[in-house]
Scaffold this motif. Structure first.
Motif, PDB file in Angstrom:
ATOM      1  N   ASN A  11    -118.336 120.561  26.048  1.00 46.43           N
ATOM      2  CA  ASN A  11    -117.904 120.416  24.563  1.00 46.43           C
ATOM      3  C   ASN A  11    -119.391 118.812  24.336  1.00 46.43           C
ATOM      4  O   ASN A  11    -119.695 118.575  24.784  1.00 46.43           O
ATOM      5  N   ARG A  12    -119.922 119.551  23.062  1.00 48.32           N
ATOM      6  CA  ARG A  12    -120.369 119.104  22.825  1.00 48.32           C
ATOM      7  C   ARG A  12    -120.330 117.886  21.968  1.00 48.32           C
ATOM      8  O   ARG A  12    -119.154 117.991  21.177  1.00 48.32           O
ATOM      9  N   PRO A  13    -121.359 116.682  22.469  1.00 45.36           N
ATOM     10  CA  PRO A  13    -122.514 116.043  22.918  1.00 45.36           C
ATOM     11  C   PRO A  13    -121.238 116.049  24.666  1.00 45.36           C
ATOM     12  O   PRO A  13    -120.791 115.790  25.119  1.00 45.36           O
ATOM     13  N   ALA A  14    -122.154 116.759  25.867  1.00 46.82           N
ATOM     14  CA  ALA A  14    -122.388 116.980  27.096  1.00 46.82           C
ATOM     15  C   ALA A  14    -122.768 114.843  27.487  1.00 46.82           C
ATOM     16  O   ALA A  14    -123.684 115.415  28.929  1.00 46.82           O
ATOM     17  N   ASP A  15    -121.511 114.108  27.834  1.00 47.79           N
ATOM     18  CA  ASP A  15    -122.564 112.849  28.611  1.00 47.79           C
ATOM     19  C   ASP A  15    -122.215 112.653  29.892  1.00 47.79           C
ATOM     20  O   ASP A  15    -121.714 113.938  30.502  1.00 47.79           O
ATOM     21  N   THR A  16    -123.186 112.112  30.791  1.00 46.38           N
ATOM     22  CA  THR A  16    -123.221 112.185  32.027  1.00 46.38           C
ATOM     23  C   THR A  16    -122.137 111.309  32.211  1.00 46.38           C
ATOM     24  O   THR A  16    -120.864 112.470  33.350  1.00 46.38           O
ATOM     25  N   GLY A  17    -121.605 111.147  32.149  1.00 42.06           N
ATOM     26  CA  GLY A  17    -119.824 110.231  31.646  1.00 42.06           C
ATOM     27  C   GLY A  17    -118.481 111.440  32.004  1.00 42.06           C
ATOM     28  O   GLY A  17    -118.302 111.497  33.202  1.00 42.06           O
ATOM     29  N   ARG A  18    -118.094 112.094  30.979  1.00 47.07           N
ATOM     30  CA  ARG A  18    -117.506 113.068  30.967  1.00 47.07           C
ATOM     31  C   ARG A  18    -118.042 114.272  32.033  1.00 47.07           C
ATOM     32  O   ARG A  18    -117.455 114.959  32.464  1.00 47.07           O
ATOM     33  N   ARG A  19    -119.892 114.534  32.239  1.00 51.22           N
ATOM     34  CA  ARG A  19    -119.837 115.652  33.042  1.00 51.22           C
ATOM     35  C   ARG A  19    -119.306 115.560  34.709  1.00 51.22           C
ATOM     36  O   ARG A  19    -119.049 116.656  35.080  1.00 51.22           O
ATOM     37  N   GLU A  20    -119.242 114.665  35.053  1.00 46.34           N
ATOM     38  CA  GLU A  20    -118.854 114.300  35.938  1.00 46.34           C
ATOM     39  C   GLU A  20    -118.021 113.669  35.941  1.00 46.34           C
ATOM     40  O   GLU A  20    -116.935 114.247  37.293  1.00 46.34           O
ATOM     41  N   GLN A  21    -116.951 113.760  35.099  1.00 47.05           N
ATOM     42  CA  GLN A  21    -115.306 113.637  35.152  1.00 47.05           C
ATOM     43  C   GLN A  21    -115.005 114.673  35.569  1.00 47.05           C
ATOM     44  O   GLN A  21    -113.962 115.587  36.026  1.00 47.05           O
ATOM     45  N   PHE A  22    -115.232 115.618  35.057  1.00 57.07           N
ATOM     46  CA  PHE A  22    -115.094 117.776  34.488  1.00 57.07           C
ATOM     47  C   PHE A  22    -115.370 117.915  35.477  1.00 57.07           C
ATOM     48  O   PHE A  22    -113.961 118.655  36.283  1.00 57.07           O
ATOM     49  N   ILE A  23    -116.643 117.653  37.154  1.00 55.24           N
ATOM     50  CA  ILE A  23    -116.979 117.890  38.456  1.00 55.24           C
ATOM     51  C   ILE A  23    -116.376 117.847  39.197  1.00 55.24           C
ATOM     52  O   ILE A  23    -115.616 118.183  39.903  1.00 55.24           O
ATOM     53  N   GLY A  24    -115.821 116.749  38.809  1.00 56.06           N
ATOM     54  CA  GLY A  24    -114.735 116.216  40.163  1.00 56.06           C
ATOM     55  C   GLY A  24    -113.317 116.509  39.773  1.00 56.06           C
ATOM     56  O   GLY A  24    -112.748 117.248  40.206  1.00 56.06           O
ATOM     57  N   LEU A  25    -112.707 117.078  38.613  1.00 58.07           N
ATOM     58  CA  LEU A  25    -111.632 117.874  38.611  1.00 58.07           C
ATOM     59  C   LEU A  25    -111.584 119.238  38.745  1.00 58.07           C
ATOM     60  O   LEU A  25    -111.304 119.579  39.764  1.00 58.07           O
ATOM     61  N   LEU A  26    -112.493 120.189  39.250  1.00 59.73           N
ATOM     62  CA  LEU A  26    -113.337 120.934  39.396  1.00 59.73           C
ATOM     63  C   LEU A  26    -113.429 120.894  40.657  1.00 59.73           C
ATOM     64  O   LEU A  26    -112.678 121.558  42.005  1.00 59.73           O
ATOM     65  N   GLN A  27    -114.122 119.868  41.171  1.00 56.93           N
ATOM     66  CA  GLN A  27    -113.775 119.345  42.740  1.00 56.93           C
ATOM     67  C   GLN A  27    -112.224 119.711  43.590  1.00 56.93           C
ATOM     68  O   GLN A  27    -112.265 120.018  44.492  1.00 56.93           O
ATOM     69  N   ASP A  28    -111.589 119.012  42.236  1.00 57.05           N
ATOM     70  CA  ASP A  28    -110.479 118.449  43.598  1.00 57.05           C
ATOM     71  C   ASP A  28    -109.579 119.784  43.342  1.00 57.05           C
ATOM     72  O   ASP A  28    -108.309 120.474  43.964  1.00 57.05           O
ATOM     73  N   PHE A  29    -109.341 120.695  42.148  1.00 53.79           N
ATOM     74  CA  PHE A  29    -109.004 122.409  42.274  1.00 53.79           C
ATOM     75  C   PHE A  29    -109.655 123.143  43.201  1.00 53.79           C
ATOM     76  O   PHE A  29    -108.906 123.473  44.549  1.00 53.79           O
ATOM     77  N   GLY A  30    -111.101 123.068  43.470  1.00 60.92           N
ATOM     78  CA  GLY A  30    -111.757 123.765  44.529  1.00 60.92           C
ATOM     79  C   GLY A  30    -111.407 123.639  46.464  1.00 60.92           C
ATOM     80  O   GLY A  30    -111.700 124.026  46.770  1.00 60.92           O
ATOM     81  N   LYS A  31    -110.947 121.971  46.338  1.00 60.06           N
ATOM     82  CA  LYS A  31    -110.719 121.980  47.291  1.00 60.06           C
ATOM     83  C   LYS A  31    -109.719 123.008  48.546  1.00 60.06           C
ATOM     84  O   LYS A  31    -109.929 123.904  49.515  1.00 60.06           O
ATOM     85  N   GLU A  32    -108.728 123.665  47.587  1.00 58.90           N
ATOM     86  CA  GLU A  32    -107.781 124.647  48.133  1.00 58.90           C
ATOM     87  C   GLU A  32    -107.498 125.544  47.080  1.00 58.90           C
ATOM     88  O   GLU A  32    -106.132 125.531  46.820  1.00 58.90           O
ATOM     89  N   PRO A  33    -108.363 126.154  46.500  1.00 56.57           N
ATOM     90  CA  PRO A  33    -108.262 126.838  45.362  1.00 56.57           C
ATOM     91  C   PRO A  33    -107.425 128.047  45.824  1.00 56.57           C
ATOM     92  O   PRO A  33    -107.290 128.485  47.105  1.00 56.57           O
ATOM     93  N   PRO A  34    -106.026 128.024  45.097  1.00 58.38           N
ATOM     94  CA  PRO A  34    -104.839 129.608  45.596  1.00 58.38           C
ATOM     95  C   PRO A  34    -105.920 130.955  45.368  1.00 58.38           C
ATOM     96  O   PRO A  34    -106.559 131.405  44.250  1.00 58.38           O
ATOM     97  N   HIS A  35    -105.171 131.605  46.808  1.00 59.03           N
ATOM     98  CA  HIS A  35    -105.979 133.041  47.114  1.00 59.03           C
ATOM     99  C   HIS A  35    -106.851 132.680  47.679  1.00 59.03           C
ATOM    100  O   HIS A  35    -107.865 134.072  48.061  1.00 59.03           O
TER     101      HIS A  35
END
Length: 102
Positions: A11-35
């Motif tokens: 979502n706009r505006p996409a500031d650095t803090g928001r981007r970093e938080q989003f990346i962290g959430l994806l990385q947590d999910f991606g540690k063990e993606p189902p299947h």
């Protein structure tokens, strides 16, 4: 093998803090993606294009043994929670492509 690649536009505006938080959430999910076969790869856009011209901020790749495993991933509650709880709230849009890879 199937590789599922998704690009995310925050979502706009996409500031650095928001981007970093989003990346962290994806990385947590991606540690063990189902299947999935091993952890997902999450990459941040390098922002090399002129300001405001970025198509997306983040890319994620998940590999699956076959199309059936990918279908199970789509239906899995953990994936559904990511889509409804994180992506719907944080992303303006996202696009995915599934390709047969080696």
């Amino acid at each position: 093998m199937i590789t599922h690649t998704v690009i995310f536009r925050l979502n706009r505006p996409a500031d650095t803090g928001r981007r970093e938080q989003f990346i962290g959430l994806l990385q947590d999910f991606g540690k063990e993606p189902p299947h999935g076969l091993g952890p997902a790869k999450v990459h941040q856009d390098l922002q090399l294009r002129p300001e405001g011209r970025s198509v997306s901020e983040v890319l994620m790749e998940v590999r699956f043994a076959d199309a059936e495993a990918f279908q199970r991933y789509l239906a899995d509650p953990k994936h559904q929670e990511l889509v409804s709880g994180v992506l719907a709230a944080e992303c303006e849009s996202w696009l995915s492509v599934q390709a047969e890879t080696t």
